[in-house]
Design a protein around this motif. Structure first.
Motif, PDB file in Angstrom:
ATOM      1  N   THR A   1     -49.998  42.989 -19.808  1.00 53.94           N
ATOM      2  CA  THR A   1     -48.626  43.170 -19.371  1.00 53.94           C
ATOM      3  C   THR A   1     -48.317  42.174 -18.252  1.00 53.94           C
ATOM      4  O   THR A   1     -49.218  41.531 -17.703  1.00 53.94           O
ATOM      5  CB  THR A   1     -48.413  44.590 -18.850  1.00 53.94           C
ATOM      6  N   VAL A   2     -47.038  42.072 -17.893  1.00 57.73           N
ATOM      7  CA  VAL A   2     -46.644  41.167 -16.818  1.00 57.73           C
ATOM      8  C   VAL A   2     -47.333  41.550 -15.510  1.00 57.73           C
ATOM      9  O   VAL A   2     -47.893  40.697 -14.812  1.00 57.73           O
ATOM     10  CB  VAL A   2     -45.114  41.182 -16.635  1.00 57.73           C
ATOM     11  N   SER A   3     -47.313  42.829 -15.173  1.00 60.59           N
ATOM     12  CA  SER A   3     -47.917  43.267 -13.918  1.00 60.59           C
ATOM     13  C   SER A   3     -49.431  43.046 -13.918  1.00 60.59           C
ATOM     14  O   SER A   3     -50.011  42.647 -12.898  1.00 60.59           O
ATOM     15  CB  SER A   3     -47.598  44.742 -13.655  1.00 60.59           C
ATOM     16  N   TYR A   4     -50.072  43.275 -15.068  1.00 56.70           N
ATOM     17  CA  TYR A   4     -51.528  43.092 -15.156  1.00 56.70           C
ATOM     18  C   TYR A   4     -51.888  41.619 -15.001  1.00 56.70           C
ATOM     19  O   TYR A   4     -52.802  41.260 -14.243  1.00 56.70           O
ATOM     20  CB  TYR A   4     -52.026  43.617 -16.493  1.00 56.70           C
ATOM     21  N   LEU A   5     -51.171  40.741 -15.703  1.00 54.52           N
ATOM     22  CA  LEU A   5     -51.446  39.307 -15.600  1.00 54.52           C
ATOM     23  C   LEU A   5     -51.223  38.803 -14.178  1.00 54.52           C
ATOM     24  O   LEU A   5     -52.026  38.027 -13.651  1.00 54.52           O
ATOM     25  CB  LEU A   5     -50.560  38.534 -16.565  1.00 54.52           C
ATOM     26  N   ALA A   6     -50.119  39.239 -13.557  1.00 57.96           N
ATOM     27  CA  ALA A   6     -49.821  38.802 -12.199  1.00 57.96           C
ATOM     28  C   ALA A   6     -50.904  39.241 -11.229  1.00 57.96           C
ATOM     29  O   ALA A   6     -51.331  38.478 -10.346  1.00 57.96           O
ATOM     30  CB  ALA A   6     -48.462  39.342 -11.765  1.00 57.96           C
ATOM     31  N   GLN A   7     -51.379  40.479 -11.412  1.00 59.22           N
ATOM     32  CA  GLN A   7     -52.397  40.998 -10.498  1.00 59.22           C
ATOM     33  C   GLN A   7     -53.734  40.311 -10.709  1.00 59.22           C
ATOM     34  O   GLN A   7     -54.396  39.900  -9.751  1.00 59.22           O
ATOM     35  CB  GLN A   7     -52.522  42.512 -10.703  1.00 59.22           C
ATOM     36  N   ARG A   8     -54.136  40.133 -11.963  1.00 62.99           N
ATOM     37  CA  ARG A   8     -55.437  39.535 -12.260  1.00 62.99           C
ATOM     38  C   ARG A   8     -55.445  38.030 -12.004  1.00 62.99           C
ATOM     39  O   ARG A   8     -56.449  37.480 -11.553  1.00 62.99           O
ATOM     40  CB  ARG A   8     -55.827  39.813 -13.706  1.00 62.99           C
ATOM     41  N   GLY A   9     -54.330  37.358 -12.311  1.00 58.44           N
ATOM     42  CA  GLY A   9     -54.272  35.913 -12.130  1.00 58.44           C
ATOM     43  C   GLY A   9     -54.060  35.493 -10.690  1.00 58.44           C
ATOM     44  O   GLY A   9     -54.435  34.390 -10.303  1.00 58.44           O
ATOM     45  N   GLY A  10     -53.437  36.377  -9.890  1.00 59.45           N
ATOM     46  CA  GLY A  10     -53.266  36.103  -8.471  1.00 59.45           C
ATOM     47  C   GLY A  10     -52.220  35.052  -8.169  1.00 59.45           C
ATOM     48  O   GLY A  10     -51.359  34.738  -8.993  1.00 59.45           O
TER      49      GLY A  10
ATOM     50  N   ASP B   1     -60.582  25.221 -19.696  1.00 59.77           N
ATOM     51  CA  ASP B   1     -61.543  26.259 -20.066  1.00 59.77           C
ATOM     52  C   ASP B   1     -61.112  27.548 -19.377  1.00 59.77           C
ATOM     53  O   ASP B   1     -61.150  27.648 -18.145  1.00 59.77           O
ATOM     54  CB  ASP B   1     -62.953  25.864 -19.637  1.00 59.77           C
ATOM     55  N   LEU B   2     -60.694  28.519 -20.162  1.00 57.80           N
ATOM     56  CA  LEU B   2     -60.220  29.796 -19.620  1.00 57.80           C
ATOM     57  C   LEU B   2     -61.237  30.428 -18.688  1.00 57.80           C
ATOM     58  O   LEU B   2     -60.887  31.027 -17.667  1.00 57.80           O
ATOM     59  CB  LEU B   2     -59.893  30.755 -20.772  1.00 57.80           C
ATOM     60  N   ARG B   3     -62.513  30.270 -19.009  1.00 53.51           N
ATOM     61  CA  ARG B   3     -63.571  30.884 -18.201  1.00 53.51           C
ATOM     62  C   ARG B   3     -63.657  30.285 -16.812  1.00 53.51           C
ATOM     63  O   ARG B   3     -64.104  30.952 -15.869  1.00 53.51           O
ATOM     64  CB  ARG B   3     -64.919  30.744 -18.920  1.00 53.51           C
ATOM     65  N   LYS B   4     -63.210  29.027 -16.657  1.00 55.74           N
ATOM     66  CA  LYS B   4     -63.260  28.363 -15.359  1.00 55.74           C
ATOM     67  C   LYS B   4     -61.941  28.492 -14.606  1.00 55.74           C
ATOM     68  O   LYS B   4     -61.934  28.743 -13.395  1.00 55.74           O
ATOM     69  CB  LYS B   4     -63.611  26.883 -15.539  1.00 55.74           C
ATOM     70  N   GLN B   5     -60.811  28.293 -15.299  1.00 58.27           N
ATOM     71  CA  GLN B   5     -59.527  28.326 -14.613  1.00 58.27           C
ATOM     72  C   GLN B   5     -59.023  29.756 -14.350  1.00 58.27           C
ATOM     73  O   GLN B   5     -58.365  29.998 -13.345  1.00 58.27           O
ATOM     74  CB  GLN B   5     -58.474  27.563 -15.417  1.00 58.27           C
TER      75      GLN B   5
ATOM     76  N   LEU C   1     -59.254  36.784 -16.172  1.00 59.65           N
ATOM     77  CA  LEU C   1     -58.641  37.071 -17.473  1.00 59.65           C
ATOM     78  C   LEU C   1     -59.608  36.789 -18.616  1.00 59.65           C
ATOM     79  O   LEU C   1     -59.544  37.434 -19.666  1.00 59.65           O
ATOM     80  CB  LEU C   1     -57.362  36.249 -17.645  1.00 59.65           C
ATOM     81  N   ALA C   2     -60.494  35.834 -18.417  1.00 60.84           N
ATOM     82  CA  ALA C   2     -61.474  35.500 -19.460  1.00 60.84           C
ATOM     83  C   ALA C   2     -62.371  36.689 -19.768  1.00 60.84           C
ATOM     84  O   ALA C   2     -62.886  36.818 -20.888  1.00 60.84           O
ATOM     85  CB  ALA C   2     -62.315  34.304 -19.033  1.00 60.84           C
ATOM     86  N   GLU C   3     -62.569  37.591 -18.802  1.00 63.06           N
ATOM     87  CA  GLU C   3     -63.386  38.773 -19.036  1.00 63.06           C
ATOM     88  C   GLU C   3     -62.798  39.675 -20.115  1.00 63.06           C
ATOM     89  O   GLU C   3     -63.521  40.421 -20.773  1.00 63.06           O
ATOM     90  CB  GLU C   3     -63.529  39.569 -17.736  1.00 63.06           C
ATOM     91  N   ASP C   4     -61.486  39.611 -20.299  1.00 62.24           N
ATOM     92  CA  ASP C   4     -60.811  40.443 -21.306  1.00 62.24           C
ATOM     93  C   ASP C   4     -60.880  39.837 -22.702  1.00 62.24           C
ATOM     94  O   ASP C   4     -60.564  40.501 -23.686  1.00 62.24           O
ATOM     95  CB  ASP C   4     -59.326  40.607 -20.960  1.00 62.24           C
ATOM     96  N   PHE C   5     -61.228  38.577 -22.778  1.00 61.41           N
ATOM     97  CA  PHE C   5     -61.024  37.798 -23.996  1.00 61.41           C
ATOM     98  C   PHE C   5     -62.354  37.571 -24.701  1.00 61.41           C
ATOM     99  O   PHE C   5     -63.295  37.049 -24.109  1.00 61.41           O
ATOM    100  CB  PHE C   5     -60.400  36.452 -23.607  1.00 61.41           C
ATOM    101  N   HIS C   6     -62.429  37.966 -25.952  1.00 55.09           N
ATOM    102  CA  HIS C   6     -63.670  37.835 -26.717  1.00 55.09           C
ATOM    103  C   HIS C   6     -63.379  37.103 -28.025  1.00 55.09           C
ATOM    104  O   HIS C   6     -62.701  37.628 -28.899  1.00 55.09           O
ATOM    105  CB  HIS C   6     -64.285  39.204 -27.000  1.00 55.09           C
TER     106      HIS C   6
END
Length: 234
Positions: A39-48, A114-118, A122-127
């Motif tokens: 969600t927007v709030s989740y992305l904003a919080q996790r991405g900082g 690389d999502l895992r570096k940048q 969020l990369a933790e959610d992505f498999h």
């Protein structure tokens, strides 16, 4: 009235590595992907609040050849909030401007995205399904765009997997055999409005055939190298 022949995109579910390599790898197709609650709030919080460089365009159809956009820098959390809006109280060009983020490596000339570096949080959610060997990996590009934003038709040299995590996206694909009909400048088509093109300016465009599909959250689209792609966020 459609100006081009439309071809069906095959859809597969419950795909393992063997099935992918045997039945799907030679094709343009779509397979089921794991859903995420981004969600927007989740992305904003996790991405900082890290700063990101984004495209800002006053037009919903972005044009790389004529550059109808500018680059601007925003904190990631502010960018996500703006990208979810249709009208903005804070803006650079106009209150209905559109935004597009394409993540980059720390050194854009030497390091691929690389999502895992940048975006490690969020990369933790992505498999990603293990369809390929690890050494075949080149980059993972994180993208976010405003609703209705369309990216120009282009191709990449390498094979791609396009994962739709949240939202919906219209994708239109063209075979390399139709390249002569796409009115190319370099690797990009000059035709922005593919549904009602100017046929006096681009008369050959009607000869191309398109694959078209709508990606839903959880879908994964396999895009072979040199296949032309146009995508539009719904």
């Amino acid at each position: 009235m459609d100006c081009q022949e439309k071809l069906e995109v095959p859809v597969y579910t419950d795909v393992d590595r063997e099935t992918f390599l045997r039945d799907i790898y030679p094709l343009v197709t779509r397979v089921l992907y794991i859903k995420h609650a981004w969600t927007v709030s989740y992305l904003a919080q996790r991405g900082g609040d890290r700063e990101v460089k984004v495209h800002v365009s006053p037009e919903p159809r972005m044009d790389f050849l004529h550059k109808n956009f500018v680059y601007r820098t925003l904190p990631f959390d502010k960018f996500v909030q703006r990208a979810a809006e249709t009208k903005h109280s804070d803006f650079f060009i106009s209150e209905d401007e559109s935004y597009y983020l394409r993540s980059l490596g720390e050194d854009v000339r030497k390091e691929p995205a690389d999502l895992r570096k940048q975006f490690p949080e969020l990369a933790e959610d992505f498999h990603t399904p293990q369809f390929f060997e690890p050494e075949q990996f080149f980059s993972s590009v994180f993208r976010i765009s405003s609703p209705g934003l369309q990216l120009w038709t282009h191709y990449d040299i390498m094979d791609n997997l396009l994962a739709q995590v949240t939202g919906r996206k219209r994708v239109v694909l063209y075979s390399p055999k139709d390249a002569l009909y796409l009115c190319l400048t370099g690797d990009k088509s000059e035709v922005l409005d593919i549904d009602t093109p100017d046929l006096q300016l681009y008369p050959e465009f009607v000869k191309a055939s398109r694959y078209e599909s709508i990606l839903e959250p959880g879908d994964l689209l396999f895009i072979p190298g040199f296949l032309f792609l146009l995508n539009q966020t719904k």
